[in-house]
Write a protein that holds these residues in place. Sequence first.
Motif, PDB file in Angstrom:
ATOM      1  N   ASP A 167       0.829  -1.202   0.000  1.00  0.00           N
ATOM      2  CA  ASP A 167       0.000   0.000   0.000  1.00  0.00           C
ATOM      3  C   ASP A 167       0.866   1.255   0.000  1.00  0.00           C
ATOM      4  N   HIS A 168       0.289   2.332  -0.515  1.00  0.00           N
ATOM      5  CA  HIS A 168       1.018   3.601  -0.580  1.00  0.00           C
ATOM      6  C   HIS A 168       1.331   4.105   0.831  1.00  0.00           C
ATOM      7  N   ASP A 169       2.608   4.245   1.131  1.00  0.00           N
ATOM      8  CA  ASP A 169       3.078   4.904   2.349  1.00  0.00           C
ATOM      9  C   ASP A 169       2.452   4.351   3.621  1.00  0.00           C
ATOM     10  N   SER A 197       1.323  14.765   5.148  1.00  0.00           N
ATOM     11  CA  SER A 197       1.397  15.869   4.188  1.00  0.00           C
ATOM     12  C   SER A 197       0.398  15.705   3.050  1.00  0.00           C
ATOM     13  N   ARG A 198      -0.191  14.512   2.938  1.00  0.00           N
ATOM     14  CA  ARG A 198      -1.210  14.314   1.919  1.00  0.00           C
ATOM     15  C   ARG A 198      -2.508  15.047   2.256  1.00  0.00           C
ATOM     16  N   ILE A 199      -2.692  15.446   3.525  1.00  0.00           N
ATOM     17  CA  ILE A 199      -3.941  16.122   3.911  1.00  0.00           C
ATOM     18  C   ILE A 199      -3.947  17.593   3.445  1.00  0.00           C
ATOM     19  N   PRO A 200      -2.932  18.420   3.845  1.00  0.00           N
ATOM     20  CA  PRO A 200      -2.894  19.781   3.282  1.00  0.00           C
ATOM     21  C   PRO A 200      -2.783  19.792   1.757  1.00  0.00           C
ATOM     22  N   ARG A 201      -2.098  18.819   1.204  1.00  0.00           N
ATOM     23  CA  ARG A 201      -1.991  18.722  -0.261  1.00  0.00           C
ATOM     24  C   ARG A 201      -3.373  18.545  -0.882  1.00  0.00           C
ATOM     25  N   MET A 202      -4.186  17.678  -0.280  1.00  0.00           N
ATOM     26  CA  MET A 202      -5.542  17.458  -0.789  1.00  0.00           C
ATOM     27  C   MET A 202      -6.371  18.743  -0.674  1.00  0.00           C
ATOM     28  N   LEU A 218      -4.565   8.722   2.152  1.00  0.00           N
ATOM     29  CA  LEU A 218      -5.344   9.616   1.288  1.00  0.00           C
ATOM     30  C   LEU A 218      -4.620   9.863  -0.035  1.00  0.00           C
ATOM     31  N   GLY A 219      -5.349   9.769  -1.137  1.00  0.00           N
ATOM     32  CA  GLY A 219      -4.704  10.001  -2.431  1.00  0.00           C
ATOM     33  C   GLY A 219      -5.674  10.527  -3.466  1.00  0.00           C
ATOM     34  N   ARG A 220      -5.101  10.863  -4.622  1.00  0.00           N
ATOM     35  CA  ARG A 220      -5.931  11.377  -5.718  1.00  0.00           C
ATOM     36  C   ARG A 220      -7.061  10.429  -6.116  1.00  0.00           C
ATOM     37  N   PRO A 221      -6.875   9.100  -6.025  1.00  0.00           N
ATOM     38  CA  PRO A 221      -8.000   8.233  -6.390  1.00  0.00           C
ATOM     39  C   PRO A 221      -9.249   8.488  -5.535  1.00  0.00           C
ATOM     40  N   ARG A 242     -12.316   6.944 -12.197  1.00  0.00           N
ATOM     41  CA  ARG A 242     -10.955   7.276 -11.776  1.00  0.00           C
ATOM     42  C   ARG A 242     -10.082   7.487 -13.000  1.00  0.00           C
ATOM     43  N   ASP A 243     -10.266   6.613 -13.968  1.00  0.00           N
ATOM     44  CA  ASP A 243      -9.441   6.680 -15.169  1.00  0.00           C
ATOM     45  C   ASP A 243      -9.598   8.026 -15.863  1.00  0.00           C
ATOM     46  N   GLU A 244     -10.846   8.472 -15.972  1.00  0.00           N
ATOM     47  CA  GLU A 244     -11.101   9.775 -16.603  1.00  0.00           C
ATOM     48  C   GLU A 244     -10.398  10.880 -15.809  1.00  0.00           C
ATOM     49  N   ALA A 245     -10.442  10.776 -14.488  1.00  0.00           N
ATOM     50  CA  ALA A 245      -9.783  11.779 -13.641  1.00  0.00           C
ATOM     51  C   ALA A 245      -8.297  11.838 -13.946  1.00  0.00           C
ATOM     52  N   PHE A 246      -7.664  10.657 -14.040  1.00  0.00           N
ATOM     53  CA  PHE A 246      -6.214  10.639 -14.245  1.00  0.00           C
ATOM     54  C   PHE A 246      -5.833  11.007 -15.674  1.00  0.00           C
ATOM     55  N   GLN A 247      -6.803  10.946 -16.591  1.00  0.00           N
ATOM     56  CA  GLN A 247      -6.491  11.393 -17.955  1.00  0.00           C
ATOM     57  C   GLN A 247      -6.663  12.897 -18.100  1.00  0.00           C
ATOM     58  N   TYR A 289      -1.994  -4.284  -8.838  1.00  0.00           N
ATOM     59  CA  TYR A 289      -3.452  -4.499  -8.695  1.00  0.00           C
ATOM     60  C   TYR A 289      -4.067  -3.507  -7.697  1.00  0.00           C
ATOM     61  N   HIS A 290      -5.230  -2.957  -8.075  1.00  0.00           N
ATOM     62  CA  HIS A 290      -5.962  -2.011  -7.210  1.00  0.00           C
ATOM     63  C   HIS A 290      -7.420  -2.443  -7.048  1.00  0.00           C
ATOM     64  N   GLY A 291      -7.722  -3.745  -7.170  1.00  0.00           N
ATOM     65  CA  GLY A 291      -9.130  -4.169  -7.141  1.00  0.00           C
ATOM     66  C   GLY A 291      -9.843  -3.571  -8.350  1.00  0.00           C
ATOM     67  N   THR A 292     -11.041  -3.006  -8.112  1.00  0.00           N
ATOM     68  CA  THR A 292     -11.775  -2.403  -9.226  1.00  0.00           C
ATOM     69  C   THR A 292     -11.360  -0.945  -9.446  1.00  0.00           C
ATOM     70  N   GLY A 293     -10.348  -0.473  -8.675  1.00  0.00           N
ATOM     71  CA  GLY A 293      -9.900   0.920  -8.793  1.00  0.00           C
ATOM     72  C   GLY A 293      -9.042   1.163 -10.024  1.00  0.00           C
ATOM     73  N   LYS A 294      -8.642   0.109 -10.703  1.00  0.00           N
ATOM     74  CA  LYS A 294      -7.824   0.180 -11.920  1.00  0.00           C
ATOM     75  C   LYS A 294      -8.086  -1.070 -12.726  1.00  0.00           C
TER      76      LYS A 294
HETATM   77  P1  AMP Z   1      -1.320  10.210  -5.330  1.00  0.00           P
HETATM   78  O1  AMP Z   1      -0.392   9.265  -4.618  1.00  0.00           O
HETATM   79  O2  AMP Z   1      -2.349  10.774  -4.421  1.00  0.00           O
HETATM   80  O3  AMP Z   1      -0.573  11.262  -6.104  1.00  0.00           O
HETATM   81  O4  AMP Z   1      -2.128   9.348  -6.396  1.00  0.00           O
HETATM   82  C1  AMP Z   1      -1.444   8.576  -7.350  1.00  0.00           C
HETATM   83  C2  AMP Z   1      -1.981   7.165  -7.382  1.00  0.00           C
HETATM   84  O5  AMP Z   1      -3.151   7.108  -8.160  1.00  0.00           O
HETATM   85  C3  AMP Z   1      -1.025   6.228  -8.074  1.00  0.00           C
HETATM   86  O6  AMP Z   1      -0.150   5.656  -7.163  1.00  0.00           O
HETATM   87  C4  AMP Z   1      -1.903   5.195  -8.688  1.00  0.00           C
HETATM   88  O7  AMP Z   1      -2.010   4.069  -7.849  1.00  0.00           O
HETATM   89  C5  AMP Z   1      -3.250   5.856  -8.791  1.00  0.00           C
HETATM   90  N1  AMP Z   1      -3.576   6.006 -10.216  1.00  0.00           N
HETATM   91  C6  AMP Z   1      -2.800   6.503 -11.194  1.00  0.00           C
HETATM   92  N2  AMP Z   1      -3.424   6.452 -12.391  1.00  0.00           N
HETATM   93  C7  AMP Z   1      -4.629   5.888 -12.172  1.00  0.00           C
HETATM   94  C8  AMP Z   1      -5.748   5.565 -13.005  1.00  0.00           C
HETATM   95  N3  AMP Z   1      -5.747   5.825 -14.314  1.00  0.00           N
HETATM   96  N4  AMP Z   1      -6.819   4.989 -12.426  1.00  0.00           N
HETATM   97  C9  AMP Z   1      -6.826   4.751 -11.108  1.00  0.00           C
HETATM   98  N5  AMP Z   1      -5.809   5.049 -10.265  1.00  0.00           N
HETATM   99  C10 AMP Z   1      -4.727   5.612 -10.786  1.00  0.00           C
END
Ligand code: AMP
Length: 281
Positions: free
Chosen positions: A36-38, A96-101, A130-133, A148-153, A247-252
Amino acid sequence: MIDLHAHTTCSDGTDSPRALVNAALSRGISTLAITDHDSTAGWSEAVVALRGDLSLVLGAEISCLTDAGISVHMLGLLFDGSNTQMQVMLEETRDSRIPRMRKMIALLNDAGIAISMEDVEQAKPEGATLGRPHLADALVARGFIKSRDEAFQGLLNNDSQFYVAHLAPTPEVAIRQIRAAGGVAVIAHAFASHRGATLTPSDFAPLVTAGLNAIEVDHRDHSSAERESLRLIARELNLVMTGSSDYHGTGKLNELGECTTDPGEWERLESMANSRRVVRL
Ligand code: AMP
Ligand code: ZN
Ligand code: FE
Ligand code: FE
């Protein structure tokens, strides 16, 4: 099948650690890393859920930033989870992900996109990094985007006007910390160019000096040309080569086991940790 990179609801995956273990078993994975992230928050549930002859590799994916501002993800595997300095480093990034968000939300609000920290909190499982997803999920829930995909594009891409970086260690600092905690360091999707700026081949030697053990070569975000140049770098610097699903489950879209690590490469990598930490029943 050896899959050394997977996420759970302890960051931005959609499977709980238990569900990840079950998914790995039904997919025929023999060795699975939870990264997992961090965060190491999912480790204990994954260990308790362990069944059959699955081998579990405990790890984390550490968000790093180079001095030039390039985002780098460093997988730390087989480190001692009770190492205080390691946990402090992970906690500083999570904090630091909280003020960033908040900053990203403010930029979106300025552009007329009505989204709040509460919306994001609601989209995020309790205790998850906490993350962009999660912001993406909140934007989906509010009807601004479809996925999510649309967001990251678009809106949440690294090159977007709404993107804000969070504090993060440099790759060298993360590698030294992983190694100091007894683990092995694998640079993740280093040439995933569609995500934004990446390292160049000459950036790898200093990472090896810091203690880098391996390069994740086979990953869906790498083209075959990118894999080939990473293979060349790995051979030249005598680094282990891995492959994994992220793998991210249904998140990717990524499916468990879609990219895997050669057993010989894994054996070599595992032997570089300071103790045998793979969890088996
Ligand atoms: P952050 O760590 O908050 O900057 O968010 C980045 C994370 O978003 C990455 O580590 C990926 O796991 C996830 N991510 C990147 N691209 C996509 C995508 N197209 N769809 C879903 N999740 C993504
Ligand atoms: Zn992720
Ligand atoms: Fe990553
Ligand atoms: Fe990942």
